[in-house]
Design a protein around this motif. Sequence first.
Motif, PDB file in Angstrom:
ATOM      1  N   PRO A  34       0.830  -1.213   0.000  1.00 15.26           N
ATOM      2  CA  PRO A  34       0.000   0.000   0.000  1.00 15.26           C
ATOM      3  C   PRO A  34       0.858   1.254   0.000  1.00 15.26           C
ATOM      4  O   PRO A  34       2.007   1.243   0.452  1.00 15.26           O
ATOM      5  CB  PRO A  34      -0.801  -0.130   1.299  1.00 15.26           C
ATOM      6  CG  PRO A  34       0.027  -1.011   2.176  1.00 15.26           C
ATOM      7  CD  PRO A  34       0.705  -1.973   1.264  1.00 15.26           C
ATOM      8  N   GLY A  35       0.288   2.324  -0.505  1.00 11.68           N
ATOM      9  CA  GLY A  35       1.007   3.593  -0.573  1.00 11.68           C
ATOM     10  C   GLY A  35       0.160   4.642  -1.260  1.00 11.68           C
ATOM     11  O   GLY A  35      -1.002   4.390  -1.609  1.00 11.68           O
ATOM     12  N   PRO A  36       0.713   5.823  -1.484  1.00 11.04           N
ATOM     13  CA  PRO A  36      -0.069   6.923  -2.076  1.00 11.04           C
ATOM     14  C   PRO A  36      -0.403   6.680  -3.540  1.00 11.04           C
ATOM     15  O   PRO A  36       0.285   5.921  -4.239  1.00 11.04           O
ATOM     16  CB  PRO A  36       0.855   8.131  -1.907  1.00 11.04           C
ATOM     17  CG  PRO A  36       2.230   7.536  -1.861  1.00 11.04           C
ATOM     18  CD  PRO A  36       2.086   6.228  -1.161  1.00 11.04           C
ATOM     19  N   PHE A  37      -1.455   7.342  -3.999  1.00 12.93           N
ATOM     20  CA  PHE A  37      -1.845   7.332  -5.409  1.00 12.93           C
ATOM     21  C   PHE A  37      -1.503   8.688  -6.007  1.00 12.93           C
ATOM     22  O   PHE A  37      -1.765   9.730  -5.410  1.00 12.93           O
ATOM     23  CB  PHE A  37      -3.342   7.053  -5.552  1.00 12.93           C
ATOM     24  CG  PHE A  37      -3.890   7.349  -6.923  1.00 12.93           C
ATOM     25  CD1 PHE A  37      -3.488   6.604  -8.025  1.00 12.93           C
ATOM     26  CD2 PHE A  37      -4.789   8.387  -7.123  1.00 12.93           C
ATOM     27  CE1 PHE A  37      -3.980   6.877  -9.296  1.00 12.93           C
ATOM     28  CE2 PHE A  37      -5.307   8.665  -8.379  1.00 12.93           C
ATOM     29  CZ  PHE A  37      -4.892   7.904  -9.469  1.00 12.93           C
ATOM     30  N   VAL A  38      -0.898   8.670  -7.196  1.00 12.92           N
ATOM     31  CA  VAL A  38      -0.542   9.901  -7.906  1.00 12.92           C
ATOM     32  C   VAL A  38      -0.974   9.772  -9.354  1.00 12.92           C
ATOM     33  O   VAL A  38      -0.772   8.727  -9.975  1.00 12.92           O
ATOM     34  CB  VAL A  38       0.975  10.175  -7.849  1.00 12.92           C
ATOM     35  CG1 VAL A  38       1.294  11.508  -8.527  1.00 12.92           C
ATOM     36  CG2 VAL A  38       1.472  10.190  -6.413  1.00 12.92           C
ATOM     37  N   PHE A  70      -0.869  17.643 -12.547  1.00 12.31           N
ATOM     38  CA  PHE A  70      -1.461  16.599 -11.704  1.00 12.31           C
ATOM     39  C   PHE A  70      -2.968  16.553 -11.897  1.00 12.31           C
ATOM     40  O   PHE A  70      -3.618  17.590 -12.127  1.00 12.31           O
ATOM     41  CB  PHE A  70      -1.110  16.844 -10.238  1.00 12.31           C
ATOM     42  CG  PHE A  70       0.356  16.671  -9.956  1.00 12.31           C
ATOM     43  CD1 PHE A  70       0.868  15.430  -9.614  1.00 12.31           C
ATOM     44  CD2 PHE A  70       1.228  17.739 -10.086  1.00 12.31           C
ATOM     45  CE1 PHE A  70       2.215  15.257  -9.388  1.00 12.31           C
ATOM     46  CE2 PHE A  70       2.582  17.585  -9.858  1.00 12.31           C
ATOM     47  CZ  PHE A  70       3.078  16.342  -9.515  1.00 12.31           C
ATOM     48  N   GLU A  71      -3.533  15.355 -11.774  1.00 13.54           N
ATOM     49  CA  GLU A  71      -4.969  15.145 -11.979  1.00 13.54           C
ATOM     50  C   GLU A  71      -5.537  14.310 -10.845  1.00 13.54           C
ATOM     51  O   GLU A  71      -4.816  13.826  -9.971  1.00 13.54           O
ATOM     52  CB  GLU A  71      -5.204  14.456 -13.332  1.00 13.54           C
ATOM     53  CG  GLU A  71      -4.698  15.274 -14.518  1.00 13.54           C
ATOM     54  CD  GLU A  71      -5.058  14.653 -15.860  1.00 13.54           C
ATOM     55  OE1 GLU A  71      -5.191  13.407 -15.920  1.00 13.54           O
ATOM     56  OE2 GLU A  71      -5.229  15.407 -16.835  1.00 13.54           O
ATOM     57  N   ASP A  72      -6.855  14.161 -10.873  1.00  9.75           N
ATOM     58  CA  ASP A  72      -7.577  13.313  -9.912  1.00  9.75           C
ATOM     59  C   ASP A  72      -7.339  13.735  -8.463  1.00  9.75           C
ATOM     60  O   ASP A  72      -7.290  12.903  -7.554  1.00  9.75           O
ATOM     61  CB  ASP A  72      -7.190  11.834 -10.098  1.00  9.75           C
ATOM     62  CG  ASP A  72      -7.494  11.326 -11.499  1.00  9.75           C
ATOM     63  OD1 ASP A  72      -8.577  11.647 -12.013  1.00  9.75           O
ATOM     64  OD2 ASP A  72      -6.632  10.638 -12.073  1.00  9.75           O
ATOM     65  N   GLY A  73      -7.162  15.043  -8.257  1.00  9.36           N
ATOM     66  CA  GLY A  73      -7.002  15.559  -6.902  1.00  9.36           C
ATOM     67  C   GLY A  73      -5.654  15.299  -6.274  1.00  9.36           C
ATOM     68  O   GLY A  73      -5.473  15.537  -5.074  1.00  9.36           O
ATOM     69  N   THR A  74      -4.691  14.801  -7.048  1.00 11.40           N
ATOM     70  CA  THR A  74      -3.366  14.542  -6.498  1.00 11.40           C
ATOM     71  C   THR A  74      -2.475  15.771  -6.693  1.00 11.40           C
ATOM     72  O   THR A  74      -2.825  16.705  -7.409  1.00 11.40           O
ATOM     73  CB  THR A  74      -2.729  13.308  -7.135  1.00 11.40           C
ATOM     74  OG1 THR A  74      -2.515  13.547  -8.539  1.00 11.40           O
ATOM     75  CG2 THR A  74      -3.625  12.092  -6.963  1.00 11.40           C
ATOM     76  N   SER A  75      -1.300  15.757  -6.048  1.00 14.71           N
ATOM     77  CA  SER A  75      -0.467  16.955  -6.027  1.00 14.71           C
ATOM     78  C   SER A  75       1.010  16.590  -6.073  1.00 14.71           C
ATOM     79  O   SER A  75       1.395  15.405  -5.993  1.00 14.71           O
ATOM     80  CB  SER A  75      -0.743  17.752  -4.748  1.00 14.71           C
ATOM     81  OG  SER A  75      -0.297  17.010  -3.611  1.00 14.71           O
ATOM     82  N   LEU A  76       1.841  17.629  -6.159  1.00 13.90           N
ATOM     83  CA  LEU A  76       3.282  17.443  -6.147  1.00 13.90           C
ATOM     84  C   LEU A  76       3.734  16.775  -4.845  1.00 13.90           C
ATOM     85  O   LEU A  76       4.616  15.915  -4.854  1.00 13.90           O
ATOM     86  CB  LEU A  76       3.979  18.790  -6.326  1.00 13.90           C
ATOM     87  CG  LEU A  76       5.507  18.780  -6.367  1.00 13.90           C
ATOM     88  CD1 LEU A  76       6.030  17.936  -7.527  1.00 13.90           C
ATOM     89  CD2 LEU A  76       6.051  20.211  -6.466  1.00 13.90           C
ATOM     90  N   ARG A  77       3.146  17.145  -3.737  1.00 12.03           N
ATOM     91  CA  ARG A  77       3.496  16.516  -2.465  1.00 12.03           C
ATOM     92  C   ARG A  77       3.224  15.006  -2.522  1.00 12.03           C
ATOM     93  O   ARG A  77       4.010  14.202  -2.012  1.00 12.03           O
ATOM     94  CB  ARG A  77       2.715  17.154  -1.318  1.00 12.03           C
ATOM     95  CG  ARG A  77       3.060  16.552   0.047  1.00 12.03           C
ATOM     96  CD  ARG A  77       2.297  17.233   1.165  1.00 12.03           C
ATOM     97  NE  ARG A  77       2.761  18.578   1.418  1.00 12.03           N
ATOM     98  CZ  ARG A  77       3.830  18.881   2.136  1.00 12.03           C
ATOM     99  NH1 ARG A  77       4.576  17.902   2.665  1.00 12.03           N
ATOM    100  NH2 ARG A  77       4.177  20.143   2.337  1.00 12.03           N
ATOM    101  N   ASP A  78       2.106  14.601  -3.148  1.00 17.58           N
ATOM    102  CA  ASP A  78       1.804  13.172  -3.287  1.00 17.58           C
ATOM    103  C   ASP A  78       2.888  12.459  -4.096  1.00 17.58           C
ATOM    104  O   ASP A  78       3.274  11.321  -3.776  1.00 17.58           O
ATOM    105  CB  ASP A  78       0.448  12.974  -3.968  1.00 17.58           C
ATOM    106  CG  ASP A  78      -0.701  13.533  -3.153  1.00 17.58           C
ATOM    107  OD1 ASP A  78      -0.663  13.412  -1.918  1.00 17.58           O
ATOM    108  OD2 ASP A  78      -1.634  14.098  -3.751  1.00 17.58           O
TER     109      ASP A  78
END
Length: 411
Positions: A34-38, A70-78
């Motif tokens: 598991p982990g973040p989605f980007v 970035f798309e789908d609500g994701t960001s550079l931090r992600d």
Amino acid sequence: MRLLSHMLSRFVQAGRLRITDAGGVVRDFAGKAPGPFVSVRFHDPGLQRKMFLSPGLAVGEAYMDGTLTFEDGTSLRDLFTLYGHNYQALDRYPLQALFRAIGRRLRWLQQYNPIGKSQQHVAHHYDLSRELFELFLDEDMQYSCAYFGDGVRSLEEAQAAKKRHIAAKLRLDGAKRVLDIGSGWGGMAMTLAELAPVEVLGVTLSTEQQKLAEERARRRGLSDRVTFELRDYRQIEQRFDRIVSVGMFEHVGAAYYDEFFGKVRELLTDDGVMVLHSIGRMEPPGTTAAWLRKYIFPGGYSPALSEVMAAVERQGLWVSDIEILRVHYAETLAAWHERFQAQRERIAKLYDERFCRMWEFYLLACENEFRLGSCMVFQMQLGRKRDAVPFTRDYITDTERRYGNMATAAE
């Protein structure tokens, strides 16, 4: 995209990365853990090749230029969080491992910092607009890792605590002359003069820092005891009871460590003490990331302790204390990023939108390195004699508390 897909399929071991290329084709790379989605979109067909050859440099430049969004609500931090969970897999990828090996061979050139060239490298970053730094730093303009001890919450409190912490290790009682190598905008030097009756010489290679430091010393009524010079530390000849260097050693370069510590030994009195505060790494010697080296800190390098200790030993200095600050800089960078974003509109008027994206990338990349990567900060106490400081560390805590009480009483 085939070569890049091959690399990314091995890179993403935790989390999920979705890429929409310039032609609208969507590809997902999912790890088993598991982990973040980007989710990112490429707007330049040539970006795929650039990312395969030099992913760190290509991603940074594409974000600056707006060809990666970035798309789908994701960001550079992600994205940085995803990288932090998977960077070791990328480092093991054969092509990237080869480039890292070549980079280590060439790092003498990347860190070429003789007198004169060092000033050019410093000017690239530190001679930017004074207003830029005033907009996101603390009131004392400390541009180095703060110290978030128990009960410390604000950036101002943490930076004041950092200065007291270092001052306590310097053991100023009985000292007369102090040298601040890489004195920045003068906050450390002035704090030392306010804590003890010492004369402080600060040297910097930044014309903007030197001018502002002089102005601040005059405003605080310290010009008679605190002076700042535009000067390379290697050109100094007089001796000092105490030497401090905060956030400057990262600009020295590994090939110059013997020269640095040899000069420290030469400048210290026989019972003198130095405190060195620097970014380091908890892994073997390496290189500076290509994007950071190109756009933010040319000539810069954060060393492994093994490199530092070897040079210290060769120059015959005693190491009387080492402290490792692990997540303190991550918290510092997070505070800077928050303040930067709050002033983003004003900063864009000072420079432009591309500059803002460059600094967003810089601040978030560095925060991630201290939170999930291999970076840390070390404070090293040095002397010419084994008994330059007491044999137990109690005096550090006692002095730090005394300085804290002085600050409270002055409020």
